[in-house]
Enzyme design. Structure first.
Site, PDB file in Angstrom:
ATOM      1  N   HIS A  29      36.906  41.816  38.335  1.00 14.06           N
ATOM      2  CA  HIS A  29      35.742  41.741  37.440  1.00 14.06           C
ATOM      3  C   HIS A  29      36.214  41.987  36.011  1.00 14.06           C
ATOM      4  CE1 HIS A  29      31.127  42.205  37.297  1.00 14.06           C
ATOM      5  NE2 HIS A  29      31.559  42.031  36.054  1.00 14.06           N
ATOM      6  N   LEU A  30      36.178  40.911  35.248  1.00 11.45           N
ATOM      7  CA  LEU A  30      36.780  40.934  33.910  1.00 11.45           C
ATOM      8  C   LEU A  30      36.073  41.896  32.955  1.00 11.45           C
ATOM      9  CD1 LEU A  30      39.177  39.126  32.882  1.00 11.45           C
ATOM     10  CD2 LEU A  30      37.462  37.918  31.541  1.00 11.45           C
ATOM     11  N   HIS A  31      36.864  42.706  32.268  1.00 10.20           N
ATOM     12  CA  HIS A  31      36.303  43.676  31.318  1.00 10.20           C
ATOM     13  C   HIS A  31      37.306  43.953  30.209  1.00 10.20           C
ATOM     14  CE1 HIS A  31      38.429  45.860  34.496  1.00 10.20           C
ATOM     15  NE2 HIS A  31      38.713  46.785  33.591  1.00 10.20           N
ATOM     16  N   ILE A  32      36.766  44.317  29.064  1.00 11.91           N
ATOM     17  CA  ILE A  32      37.593  44.601  27.890  1.00 11.91           C
ATOM     18  C   ILE A  32      37.478  46.097  27.582  1.00 11.91           C
ATOM     19  CG2 ILE A  32      37.986  44.080  25.444  1.00 11.91           C
ATOM     20  CD1 ILE A  32      36.310  41.463  25.953  1.00 11.91           C
TER      21      ILE A  32
END
Ligand SMILES: [Zn+2]
Length: 159
Positions: free
Chosen positions: A117-120
């Protein structure tokens, strides 16, 4: 006030089968304070890191359960980046850091803790700060509870 943005209709699409993904679970939960969600957007959201490198460590994640940049659309990643920008402003108001680390780890080999789950990550920094600094005689570590950080950032986001 914390609940204003979470009130209303449930998401139009059912949550992806995520198998206990912390981001999807947070989004699906009804209590943004408990989930540490600071702001929800149509395609991305801002959440406090439960295991911060520093007080004020937040993450901007896309709403969809996708784990790589090529799976996201420009609007999703754009909104995530806008939330990073918004959080920088709020952190500046609430914490006056001297710098920031902004980072996206794609894939476990790159250090992603939640690779699906893409996150910055956005971590406020101060000159001379040391992560996980042991408490020694002339240094002061000021731990802050997540609740306190949540309140401070939520207030700063609203101002
Ligand atoms: Zn997810």
């Amino acid at each position: 006030m914390a609940y204003v943005t979470s009130a209303g209709a449930p998401p139009a699409t059912p949550p992806a089968t995520s198998g206990g993904c912390i981001f999807c679970d947070a989004l699906a939960g009804g209590d943004d304070r408990k989930s540490l969600i600071l702001r929800r957007g149509p395609k991305a959201f801002l959440i406090l890191n439960k295991y911060p490198y520093a007080s004020g460590h937040v993450m901007a994640a896309v709403n969809r359960h996708v784990g790589s940049l090529e799976e996201t659309g420009p609007e999703e990643i754009g909104q995530a980046m806008e939330l990073v920008q918004t959080a920088v402003r709020a952190l500046n108001r609430a914490y006056a850091p001297e710098g920031f680390n902004v980072g996206l780890n794609q894939g476990r080999a790159a250090g992603a803790g939640v690779p699906k789950h893409l996150h910055i990550h956005l971590v406020p920094r101060w000159s001379g700060d040391v992560n996980f600094m042991p408490v020694v005689s002339d240094t002061r570590v000021l731990p802050e509870s997540l609740d306190t950080t949540y309140d401070r950032l939520l207030a700063a986001l609203g101002s």
